[in-house]
Write a protein that holds these residues in place. Sequence first.
Motif, PDB file in Angstrom:
ATOM      1  N   VAL A 155       0.825  -1.200   0.000  1.00 19.12           N
ATOM      2  CA  VAL A 155       0.000   0.000   0.000  1.00 19.12           C
ATOM      3  C   VAL A 155       0.867   1.261   0.000  1.00 19.12           C
ATOM      4  N   ARG A 156       0.241   2.344  -0.408  1.00 15.76           N
ATOM      5  CA  ARG A 156       0.848   3.677  -0.325  1.00 15.76           C
ATOM      6  C   ARG A 156      -0.247   4.640   0.098  1.00 15.76           C
ATOM      7  N   MET A 157      -0.063   5.338   1.205  1.00 17.15           N
ATOM      8  CA  MET A 157      -1.081   6.265   1.676  1.00 17.15           C
ATOM      9  C   MET A 157      -1.053   7.537   0.840  1.00 17.15           C
ATOM     10  N   LEU A 158      -2.237   7.951   0.382  1.00 12.16           N
ATOM     11  CA  LEU A 158      -2.332   9.117  -0.488  1.00 12.16           C
ATOM     12  C   LEU A 158      -2.846  10.352   0.244  1.00 12.16           C
ATOM     13  N   ALA A 159      -3.777  10.171   1.195  1.00 10.17           N
ATOM     14  CA  ALA A 159      -4.363  11.336   1.862  1.00 10.17           C
ATOM     15  C   ALA A 159      -5.156  10.895   3.082  1.00 10.17           C
ATOM     16  N   THR A 160      -5.353  11.857   3.994  1.00  8.96           N
ATOM     17  CA  THR A 160      -6.274  11.680   5.121  1.00  8.96           C
ATOM     18  C   THR A 160      -7.626  12.253   4.712  1.00  8.96           C
ATOM     19  N   ILE A 161      -8.685  11.476   4.904  1.00  2.94           N
ATOM     20  CA  ILE A 161     -10.019  11.889   4.473  1.00  2.94           C
ATOM     21  C   ILE A 161     -10.896  12.131   5.693  1.00  2.94           C
ATOM     22  N   GLU A 162     -11.404  13.340   5.811  1.00  2.92           N
ATOM     23  CA  GLU A 162     -12.279  13.705   6.923  1.00  2.92           C
ATOM     24  C   GLU A 162     -13.735  13.480   6.534  1.00  2.92           C
ATOM     25  N   THR A 163     -14.491  12.864   7.424  1.00  2.41           N
ATOM     26  CA  THR A 163     -15.914  12.604   7.190  1.00  2.41           C
ATOM     27  C   THR A 163     -16.730  13.353   8.235  1.00  2.41           C
ATOM     28  N   VAL A 164     -17.704  14.127   7.766  1.00  2.00           N
ATOM     29  CA  VAL A 164     -18.489  14.973   8.661  1.00  2.00           C
ATOM     30  C   VAL A 164     -19.961  14.559   8.610  1.00  2.00           C
ATOM     31  N   LEU A 165     -20.699  14.911   9.661  1.00  2.00           N
ATOM     32  CA  LEU A 165     -22.145  14.684   9.695  1.00  2.00           C
ATOM     33  C   LEU A 165     -22.848  15.852   9.018  1.00  2.00           C
ATOM     34  N   VAL A 166     -23.796  15.528   8.137  1.00  3.02           N
ATOM     35  CA  VAL A 166     -24.543  16.574   7.434  1.00  3.02           C
ATOM     36  C   VAL A 166     -26.011  16.180   7.329  1.00  3.02           C
ATOM     37  N   ALA A 167     -26.823  17.180   7.005  1.00  2.00           N
ATOM     38  CA  ALA A 167     -28.233  16.978   6.666  1.00  2.00           C
ATOM     39  C   ALA A 167     -28.607  18.055   5.665  1.00  2.00           C
ATOM     40  N   GLY A 176     -34.563  21.253  13.228  1.00  3.30           N
ATOM     41  CA  GLY A 176     -33.634  21.971  14.081  1.00  3.30           C
ATOM     42  C   GLY A 176     -32.263  21.317  14.128  1.00  3.30           C
ATOM     43  N   GLN A 177     -31.294  22.038  14.622  1.00  4.51           N
ATOM     44  CA  GLN A 177     -29.909  21.560  14.708  1.00  4.51           C
ATOM     45  C   GLN A 177     -29.704  20.825  16.038  1.00  4.51           C
ATOM     46  N   PRO A 178     -29.333  19.545  16.028  1.00  7.54           N
ATOM     47  CA  PRO A 178     -29.008  18.859  17.285  1.00  7.54           C
ATOM     48  C   PRO A 178     -27.913  19.621  18.030  1.00  7.54           C
ATOM     49  N   LEU A 179     -28.020  19.663  19.341  1.00 10.86           N
ATOM     50  CA  LEU A 179     -27.083  20.434  20.147  1.00 10.86           C
ATOM     51  C   LEU A 179     -26.021  19.581  20.809  1.00 10.86           C
ATOM     52  N   THR A 180     -26.308  18.293  21.022  1.00 11.18           N
ATOM     53  CA  THR A 180     -25.362  17.381  21.668  1.00 11.18           C
ATOM     54  C   THR A 180     -25.365  16.063  20.911  1.00 11.18           C
ATOM     55  N   PRO A 181     -24.324  15.253  21.057  1.00 10.43           N
ATOM     56  CA  PRO A 181     -24.339  13.935  20.421  1.00 10.43           C
ATOM     57  C   PRO A 181     -25.552  13.101  20.807  1.00 10.43           C
ATOM     58  N   ILE A 256     -23.856  19.052  10.794  1.00  8.17           N
ATOM     59  CA  ILE A 256     -24.523  18.707  12.050  1.00  8.17           C
ATOM     60  C   ILE A 256     -23.439  18.518  13.113  1.00  8.17           C
ATOM     61  N   LEU A 257     -23.608  19.166  14.264  1.00  4.53           N
ATOM     62  CA  LEU A 257     -22.600  19.118  15.326  1.00  4.53           C
ATOM     63  C   LEU A 257     -21.202  19.375  14.735  1.00  4.53           C
ATOM     64  N   PRO A 258     -20.952  20.584  14.271  1.00  2.00           N
ATOM     65  CA  PRO A 258     -19.694  20.867  13.557  1.00  2.00           C
ATOM     66  C   PRO A 258     -18.421  20.655  14.371  1.00  2.00           C
ATOM     67  N   ASP A 259     -18.545  20.542  15.699  1.00  2.00           N
ATOM     68  CA  ASP A 259     -17.358  20.256  16.511  1.00  2.00           C
ATOM     69  C   ASP A 259     -16.994  18.774  16.496  1.00  2.00           C
ATOM     70  N   TYR A 260     -17.846  17.951  15.891  1.00  2.00           N
ATOM     71  CA  TYR A 260     -17.619  16.503  15.856  1.00  2.00           C
ATOM     72  C   TYR A 260     -17.477  16.040  14.414  1.00  2.00           C
ATOM     73  N   ARG A 261     -16.816  14.909  14.252  1.00  2.00           N
ATOM     74  CA  ARG A 261     -16.695  14.274  12.943  1.00  2.00           C
ATOM     75  C   ARG A 261     -16.575  12.764  13.166  1.00  2.00           C
ATOM     76  N   LEU A 262     -16.738  11.990  12.106  1.00  2.00           N
ATOM     77  CA  LEU A 262     -16.481  10.563  12.188  1.00  2.00           C
ATOM     78  C   LEU A 262     -14.970  10.344  12.242  1.00  2.00           C
TER      79      LEU A 262
END
Length: 304
Positions: A155-167, A176-181, A256-262
Amino acid sequence: MQNKLTAIQSFIRVAEAGSFSAAARQHGLKQSAMSQQVAALEDDLGVVLLHRTTRAMALTEEGQRYLQQVRQLLHAMDELEQQLRPGSQPLQGKLHIQLPSGLGQRFMPQLLAFQQQHPALQLKVALDDRLSDLISEGVDVAIRLSEAPPAGLAVRMLATIETVLVASADWVAQHGQPLTPADLQRHPHIRFSGLQPDAPLRLVSEKESVSLAVECVFRSNNSHSLTEAIEAGLGIGGIQRLMASEALAAGKLVRILPDYRLPDRYLYAIFPDARFIPQKVRQLVGCFEQRLAALQQQTQQRQD
């Protein structure tokens, strides 16, 4: 040496064609000569490579293993000969690549340009979210997303991929926007079908890591289907930020919950054999790295 190479080539042709007669027709050779060459190769190796009957032919276990390895050796010899010839040699021959369905669409302009730049190449592109058996399926390179590199593969690593929660914006306006996990447990979710149905949703922030049981209303093995379901307002889902940046910038999707990500995943180029990576594969992977860098820069600019 030449006789053995001829016998090896005959064996590969027969294995790929499925029979001696079909291989002889395809390559304009005598069936009896090909049969004698393969028999001599088997005698030299001391193993049976092909099971033969009056109606059918099949590779033995040893034959399958030999076929996989000897193909790589012949490719390596061709590559070396091209490098030794004077002058710049064009990239040529077959090039089979597999990509994830979502990111693969983003790479398609580079694939088309690569084919136009090297017309002697024969590209075979598969957009598939599974990790295939590269050797048995004849894949030259697979681009894959995972949390860790596949065990036992080059293998050869090409990039780090960030996954975010969206709606969708409409979904947020309605619910409405959830406020907590913990608020996520009250809403429907859209998830990749490769996950176990009862797998918890894992999220990370700068301060903590959480796992939540969530209700899944839509599952798919295709990232485009998942994105369409999110945009249609079916619920909340995780999406690669590279894939979502345009829709987020346009306001079609909302974090959604922009301070969090997968948990981050990593994009790998996976090769069937680390001992020999053809120049055409190296150049194509280099094109992907350039495209990834451009996409990540665009994503950062939209975020800023």
